[in-house]
Scaffold this motif. Structure first.
Motif, PDB file in Angstrom:
ATOM      1  N   GLU A   3       0.813  -1.302  -0.064  1.00  0.00           N
ATOM      2  CA  GLU A   3       0.178  -0.036   0.087  1.00  0.00           C
ATOM      3  C   GLU A   3       0.672   1.212   0.145  1.00  0.00           C
ATOM      4  N   LYS A  30      -0.792   2.785   7.818  1.00  0.00           N
ATOM      5  CA  LYS A  30      -1.864   2.145   7.030  1.00  0.00           C
ATOM      6  C   LYS A  30      -2.831   3.466   6.699  1.00  0.00           C
ATOM      7  N   LYS A  94      -4.817   4.939  -8.718  1.00  0.00           N
ATOM      8  CA  LYS A  94      -4.429   3.682  -8.305  1.00  0.00           C
ATOM      9  C   LYS A  94      -4.412   2.700  -9.407  1.00  0.00           C
TER      10      LYS A  94
END
Length: 105
Positions: A3, A30, A94
């Motif tokens: 990520e 995160k 993304k």
């Protein structure tokens, strides 16, 4: 792809498409996409208020369709326009990063 790498590469595409000179630092947290979203909301809000043409050009470069842009602008409540546009931008960037990664030799 982890990520953190995904958020960093997405940010670099956003930075290029918007012509941003601001450099963001990312950690191993995160919530890095949340930080990117908050940063982008500020940028989108500024462009909505001061340079709509530049925003629309960036959305075109990012490859968010005119139809989707109109839909987001018309269906979003007043205070949610920048948030919804920022989310659409991040999602599209993304997708680009993941597609490039998939087909990279």
């Amino acid at each position: 792809m982890d990520e953190v790498t995904l958020v960093k590469q997405s940010y670099q595409l956003i930075r290029k498409d918007f012509g941003l000179e601001v450099e963001m630092e990312f950690g191993d947290e995160k919530n890095e996409f949340d930080r990117l979203e908050q940063f982008l909301i500020k940028q989108v809000n500024y462009l909505l208020d001061h340079d709509l043409n530049r925003l629309l050009t960036a959305l075109y470069r990012i490859d968010i369709s005119e139809e989707k842009t109109k839909d987001l602008l018309q269906s979003s409540k007043q205070g949610e326009i920048a948030t919804n546009l920022a989310r659409a931008i991040i999602e599209r960037e993304k997708q680009k990063v993941m597609t490039r990664q998939k087909y990279q030799p």
